[in-house]
Design a protein around this motif. Structure first.
Motif, PDB file in Angstrom:
ATOM      1  N   LYS A  46       0.829  -1.197   0.000  1.00 27.65           N
ATOM      2  CA  LYS A  46       0.000   0.000   0.000  1.00 27.65           C
ATOM      3  C   LYS A  46       0.867   1.252   0.000  1.00 27.65           C
ATOM      4  CE  LYS A  46      -3.635   2.410   2.369  1.00 27.65           C
ATOM      5  NZ  LYS A  46      -4.602   2.438   3.433  1.00 27.65           N
ATOM      6  N   SER A  56       0.549   4.993   0.974  1.00 31.86           N
ATOM      7  CA  SER A  56      -0.383   5.737   1.829  1.00 31.86           C
ATOM      8  C   SER A  56      -0.908   7.020   1.201  1.00 31.86           C
ATOM      9  CB  SER A  56       0.285   6.065   3.161  1.00 31.86           C
ATOM     10  OG  SER A  56       1.414   6.893   2.945  1.00 31.86           O
ATOM     11  N   HIS A  68      -4.133   6.099  -4.478  1.00 32.12           N
ATOM     12  CA  HIS A  68      -4.919   4.909  -4.816  1.00 32.12           C
ATOM     13  C   HIS A  68      -4.133   4.122  -5.855  1.00 32.12           C
ATOM     14  CE1 HIS A  68      -8.312   2.488  -6.180  1.00 32.12           C
ATOM     15  NE2 HIS A  68      -7.975   2.820  -7.404  1.00 32.12           N
ATOM     16  N   THR A  69      -4.005   2.833  -5.650  1.00 29.95           N
ATOM     17  CA  THR A  69      -3.332   1.986  -6.633  1.00 29.95           C
ATOM     18  C   THR A  69      -4.313   0.913  -7.088  1.00 29.95           C
ATOM     19  OG1 THR A  69      -2.382   0.687  -4.831  1.00 29.95           O
ATOM     20  CG2 THR A  69      -0.984   2.367  -5.797  1.00 29.95           C
ATOM     21  N   HIS A  84      -3.535  -2.831  -7.128  1.00 31.36           N
ATOM     22  CA  HIS A  84      -3.414  -3.477  -5.824  1.00 31.36           C
ATOM     23  C   HIS A  84      -4.678  -3.242  -5.003  1.00 31.36           C
ATOM     24  CE1 HIS A  84      -1.031  -5.896  -3.306  1.00 31.36           C
ATOM     25  NE2 HIS A  84      -0.738  -5.000  -2.416  1.00 31.36           N
ATOM     26  N   PHE A 130      -6.110  -0.712  -3.392  1.00 34.17           N
ATOM     27  CA  PHE A 130      -6.144   0.039  -2.143  1.00 34.17           C
ATOM     28  C   PHE A 130      -6.699   1.437  -2.419  1.00 34.17           C
ATOM     29  CE2 PHE A 130      -4.409  -2.960   0.515  1.00 34.17           C
ATOM     30  CZ  PHE A 130      -3.174  -3.430   0.112  1.00 34.17           C
TER      31      PHE A 130
END
Length: 83
Positions: free
Chosen positions: A42, A44, A47-48, A51, A53
């Protein structure tokens, strides 16, 4: 880096003979490389999608970036930034 639009755009332009590369996630990949990550972790501050998150994102202060914003379309009224 146009999200889902990039794939359609690359497909349409490629048939014209242009060479194109969709680099949509290269910034995240580069950050993982710099971290020495051996798997996707992740981030922080963003937004990915690959993945998945999208929670608890904390954006760092970026005064130089904020000063360049002409209009914030996420706000009601969409008034230009007059600072």
């Amino acid at each position: 880096m146009l999200g889902p639009t990039a794939k359609a755009l690359v497909g349409e332009l490629a048939v014209t003979g242009m060479q194109l590369v969709d680099i949509g996630y290269i910034d995240s990949e580069y950050e993982w490389f710099q971290m020495g990550a051996t798997s996707k972790v992740k981030l922080s501050h963003k937004h990915t999608m690959e993945h998945n998150f999208a929670e608890d994102i904390t954006l760092p202060a970026a005064p130089a970036y904020a000063a360049q914003i002409v209009a914030d379309l996420s706000q009601e009224g969409m008034e230009p930034n007059e600072d």
